[in-house]
Design an enzyme around this catalytic site. Sequence first.
Site: not given
Ligand code: PBG
Length: 321
Positions: A194, A247
């Site tokens: 991520k 992601k």
């Molecule tokens: C929570 C989380 C996030 C997303 C998924 N789980 C946000 C972040 O890490 O700031 C992003 C999903 C999206 O942008 O659609 N940590």
Amino acid sequence: MLTQRPRRLRQNNTLRTMLQETRLDKSELIMPLFIKEGLKEKKAIQSMPGHFQLNLKDALKECGEITKLGIKSVILFGIPKNKDAKASQAHDKNGYLQQTIQAIKNKYPQLYIITDVCLCEYMSHGHCGLVNSKGQIVNDPSLELLAQTAVSHAEAGADMVAPSDMMDGRVAAIRKALDATGFENMPIMSYAVKYASAFYGPFRDAAESAPQFGDRKTYQMDYANSNEALREAELDIKEGADILMVKPALAYLDILSKLKQKYTVPLAAYQVSGEYSQIMAAAKNGWVDEKALMIETLTAIKRAGAQLIVTYFAKKMAALS
Ligand code: PBG
């Protein structure tokens, strides 16, 4: 005369369709839903046209539509009424998300419920872990909260948990806690890779989870790196992850493809909020074709190696087939 003419196989739509190497199927799509406590009625998310914050009742309605469209799975995000510095609501057995999971499972037992396991929506400071007096996001004490959160989702009836916090060692901590509470068969889909990405912008409005100070760069990955992705993937597999997620998706297809070559665990990709919103915004202006881009981007994500795709287009895509 030319002997090789690749265009011979592109002559008409029938032949092109016959030869398609990658085909989308709605059974691989996962629909994200935002469950908010204390909402009278569903509330549109301005930056994500077609998406809403939902209360329990509206979430059930939405799950009815989703099921009818033939989508098999949802991923749930909770937004509590009260946030604090310990994310108390995240692992509350009677929390609003936990109640919603239970209600959905009762009404639609076939719908596969994945839950996002993170603390940021539940923390007053909006970070994904505990913060110490120096403003640092502390790793190991956060693991216990994440593990308790995952167990509370499992007890409520979730089918799979998806930790997205990026603390080190969280897959192992969650696996251990699930095993100790009789959930040894509950799969973990880890947001293994991520990146700290500006593509999450609209999500933070949707989930009300923007960090109140600093950013997420001490725990989410630097988008300049790809070796680090392999390292994260390897650690999560060792710790017991069943599925790995990359992601965001479209800007990271090289990473997805690398993981695909190297590992045999199923891979998922998350076409995140900013990826969705930029297509929707450009389409609204008449600058791009929404449907064509939806299909093209999802196909590309699958082609690169994703077996599962979390996407805000899930309903629209499923409605086509
Ligand atoms: C929570 C989380 C996030 C997303 C998924 N789980 C946000 C972040 O890490 O700031 C992003 C999903 C999206 O942008 O659609 N940590």
